[in-house]
Design a protein around this motif. Structure first.
Motif: not given
Length: 344
Positions: A10-24, A110-116, A140-144
């Motif tokens: 998704e990142i390689e395609k440029g499909n970047i969301k406004n928010g992400y949560i990473f876990c591992g 979230l502001p459109p100019y911020t990636v949280l 439901k709001s952020l990409t896990i």
């Protein structure tokens, strides 16, 4: 929820969301994933101005919100990274619960100019993000993004990139051998790569260099020992056993490791007969693809009956080792010799 491979695509395609949560479990792996977003959104010369890092273990909701609301400087986007966001774990204290509840209410605006970006580390291999009710809600709001272990080809490619980033090429054969020897954790991988590069200098990396710098794990020793038993090379098996005992003079731990290995091979044998595949074993045992493939290849060298008898031999030897007044080294050698009597 998506896995790392889907996220990377998704990142390689440029499909970047406004928010992400990473876990591992692997923090260095998570950081590498986050760096993909940072590089896509912030020019190098404005990195200090448009990248904000916040310690999730020592912060407040107001600090996170204020960082998100501040406009980017000389750019379209800013990235806010809240590392070790333990308030996202399933069970937290009252202050963590408060931050989570405030974040949950805020992220839809979230502001459109911020990636949280927030991340937290799982407690152990049994801790799965799909069991975390907080993630189910906030997802439901952020990409896990679940940063689980990569499949073989992706794993080799990523480890190869570690060497390339450090200005060193490594052959495919040597790369595969390195990956088999080193623990699957990118913090450890990067440190071991640094050692190897410093040791080899300008010349190419060879398998012998890897052997010198990266010691075998107990799992590797056990695998090699079982491989010698499978091919009935008992003299070499006895020599290998002596080397293992020299490194760790703990007979009970060694016999237990051998027994567990045979038990795992027996389980794989049964599951294979029931139609299970490599992907199933990767999920069941939380192991990378190439390790599972090696286990399957080793399993095929035994019959189900042989594995059952070998497990019994190990149990009997373990019982004898618990007795006093016996020669433990001799009992271990007897175990190896007795494997020759196990019929198909």
């Amino acid at each position: 929820m998506i896995n790392y491979e889907v996220y990377e695509q998704e990142i390689e395609k440029g499909n970047i969301k406004n928010g992400y949560i990473f876990c591992g479990l692997d923090e260095e792996f998570i950081k590498d994933g986050i760096s993909l977003i940072i590089k896509k959104n912030i020019a190098e010369e404005f990195m200090d101005l448009n990248l904000i890092r916040i310690d999730g273990m020592n912060t407040s909701f107001d600090a996170i919100m204020n960082a998100c609301e501040t406009m980017p400087f000389m750019g379209e986007k800013k990235v806010v990274v809240v590392y070790r966001s333990n308030f996202l774990q399933d069970k937290t204290d009252s202050s963590g619960t408060k931050i989570y509840n405030d974040i949950k209410s805020y992220i839809s605006n979230l502001p459109p100019y911020t990636v949280l970006i927030m991340y937290y580390l799982l407690n152990d291999k049994r801790d799965r993000p799909n069991k975390n009710k907080k993630l189910a809600t906030i997802g439901k709001s952020l990409t896990i993004v679940y940063c689980d272990k990569l499949k073989r080809d992706k794993y080799l490619k990523k480890v190869s990139e570690v060497f390339k980033e450090k200005g060193k090429q490594i052959g495919r054969t040597e790369l595969s051998y390195f990956c088999e020897k080193v623990y699957n954790n990118f913090d450890i991988i990067k440190r071991e790569a640094d050692k190897l590069i410093s040791y080899c200098g300008e010349r190419e990396i060879k398998k012998e260099d890897i052997d010198i710098l990266i010691s075998k794990s107990s799992e590797d020793d056990t695998f090699d020992l079982v491989e010698l038993i499978a091919t009935k090379k008992i003299d070499k098996a006895i020599d290998t056993m002596k080397e293992i005992l020299y490194k760790s003079d703990q007979h009970m731990l060694i016999i237990s490791a051998i027994q567990k290995h045979f038990l795992r091979l027996y389980e794989i044998k049964i599951k294979l007969s029931n139609g299970k595949k490599v992907d199933d074993f990767m999920s069941d045992y939380r192991l990378p693809q190439f390790v599972c493939e090696k286990l399957i290849m080793q399993t095929n060298k035994f019959t189900e009956k042989q594995l059952s008898e070998l497990i019994k031999l190990c149990v009997n030897t373990e019982t004898k080792l618990k007795s006093t007044g016996i020669d433990k080294n001799m009992e271990m050698e007897f175990l190896l010799i007795n494997t020759l009597t196990v019929k198909k």
